[in-house]
Write an enzyme that holds these catalytic residues in place. Sequence first.
Site, PDB file in Angstrom:
ATOM      1  N   SER A  85      -2.520 -10.857 -15.395  1.00  0.00           N
ATOM      2  CA  SER A  85      -1.199 -10.253 -15.195  1.00  0.00           C
ATOM      3  C   SER A  85      -0.562 -10.668 -13.872  1.00  0.00           C
ATOM      4  O   SER A  85       0.655 -10.675 -13.723  1.00  0.00           O
ATOM      5  CB  SER A  85      -1.301  -8.731 -15.265  1.00  0.00           C
ATOM      6  OG  SER A  85      -2.299  -8.250 -14.384  1.00  0.00           O
ATOM      7  N   LYS A 110       5.493  -8.408 -13.781  1.00  0.00           N
ATOM      8  CA  LYS A 110       6.503  -7.356 -13.614  1.00  0.00           C
ATOM      9  C   LYS A 110       7.930  -7.897 -13.630  1.00  0.00           C
ATOM     10  O   LYS A 110       8.857  -7.197 -14.004  1.00  0.00           O
ATOM     11  CB  LYS A 110       6.236  -6.582 -12.326  1.00  0.00           C
ATOM     12  CG  LYS A 110       5.000  -5.703 -12.453  1.00  0.00           C
ATOM     13  CD  LYS A 110       5.158  -4.403 -11.723  1.00  0.00           C
ATOM     14  CE  LYS A 110       4.051  -3.437 -12.103  1.00  0.00           C
ATOM     15  NZ  LYS A 110       2.720  -3.897 -11.614  1.00  0.00           N
ATOM     16  N   GLU A 147      11.294   2.851  -8.702  1.00  0.00           N
ATOM     17  CA  GLU A 147      10.172   3.481  -8.011  1.00  0.00           C
ATOM     18  C   GLU A 147       9.115   2.406  -7.827  1.00  0.00           C
ATOM     19  O   GLU A 147       9.063   1.449  -8.591  1.00  0.00           O
ATOM     20  CB  GLU A 147       9.594   4.628  -8.857  1.00  0.00           C
ATOM     21  CG  GLU A 147       8.553   4.207  -9.908  1.00  0.00           C
ATOM     22  CD  GLU A 147       9.100   3.322 -11.027  1.00  0.00           C
ATOM     23  OE1 GLU A 147      10.327   3.244 -11.185  1.00  0.00           O
ATOM     24  OE2 GLU A 147       8.283   2.711 -11.747  1.00  0.00           O
TER      25      GLU A 147
END
Length: 420
Positions: free
Chosen positions: A380, A90, A112
């Site tokens: 990930s 991310k 968010e």
Amino acid sequence: MTKTESDNGFFDRFGGKYVAEIIRRPLDDLEKAFGEAMRDPAFLEELRTVQRDYIGRETPLYFAPTATKLLGGARIYVKLEGLANTGAHKINNAIGQCLLARRMGKTRVIAETGAGQHGLATAAACAKLGLECVVYMGEVDVRRQQPNVATMELYGAKVVPVKSGARTLKDAVNEAMRDWAANFKDTHYVLGSALGPAPFPDIVRTFQSVIGDEVKRQAAERGIDVGAVVACVGGGSNSIGIFSAFLDDADVRLVGAEAGGVGPNVGENAARMTGNASREGIVQGYKSRFLIDEDGQSLPTRSISAGLDYMGIGPQLAALGESGRVEFTSVRDDEALEAVKFFARNEGILFALESAHAGAAAMRIAKEIPADKALVINMSGRGDKDIFITSPVFRPARWREFLEAELRRLDEKKDVHDAD
Ligand SMILES: *Cc1c(COP(=O)(O)O)cnc(C)c1O
């Protein structure tokens, strides 16, 4: 040729910009600024430097010898995005968008977050770049994701609990949009996955495509013949990030693993591409496949991995699924937990529960791929963050003992302070 970029915000009939008039202006400004930034060598150089020195890129493409032997098929490789600073992919998007925000002269960033992973990455990026950071998070999520809330606050972010609706991710997105509409003069909204109204799907894919670009280069340098790439799919940012480099390589299988939860019925999973409760719709500004009822109201979702527990999927992946370029499969909670164990014990690699869905899908298809080809799993994120979920499953009694002891310790400390 499979087109990587959208046609004016659309991927086939998915995508678009279905928003209130007031949000059009900041979206149009953003699209223009992004296009200019990506053509500016100075911006690209700054991005590359931050990727290298702060995120720690490139991340390794690790050959997994024991998994290869045990699974009996393709040569298994793992792309270790979990080694990126903050522990997951991310940060690639968060840093990219925060650099863009700074270039646009914005001083304040909002985001968010559901499980808190995107909020955490954005908070870190803002701390690094000196931007004010506000993270909207459903009140329910704030309560159950305290470790990430605590970390965001350490990075200096303000976490705002959202008390509307079901008080989870969807409501946090609505609140962030409202804030942006009112404050876009000085504020950028860092959206966390490859979804939402255009141009966000293009922006997020672009910043995450560093994953696939690296895999391609690493494979070429080492003479690795990639036969398949597997990634987990929540909103779709890590998957489109690793797939995009391979879209035109027709002989490379691209497999997306979504959350099969505990079963196939409504409310038991988050399967937007393979589930039977999924339908096409327009939700939160874009057209895609969603877990919604016939009135467009969101249906409950479920997954052991918070990052995959979402009712929508990025429009580009919806289009790639429909065209057949990306295959989708679903992985149940128990299969993901097995994959966590398998890679931890056999390779010394701790997959995040989200990433373990990709690991489990890879374990299933390894035999279908010839032994001279590589199957690349996108890890990930790493699984340290999941210890509050995995430990109660794998060793419940000892975990309970630990938590009770911690509570006692806290109470004893409290007595000390009370006496002060
Ligand atoms: C958030 C998250 C995901 C799911 O999001 P995508 O946008 O689908 O990539 C997957 N893995 C990890 C570790 C995450 O934090």
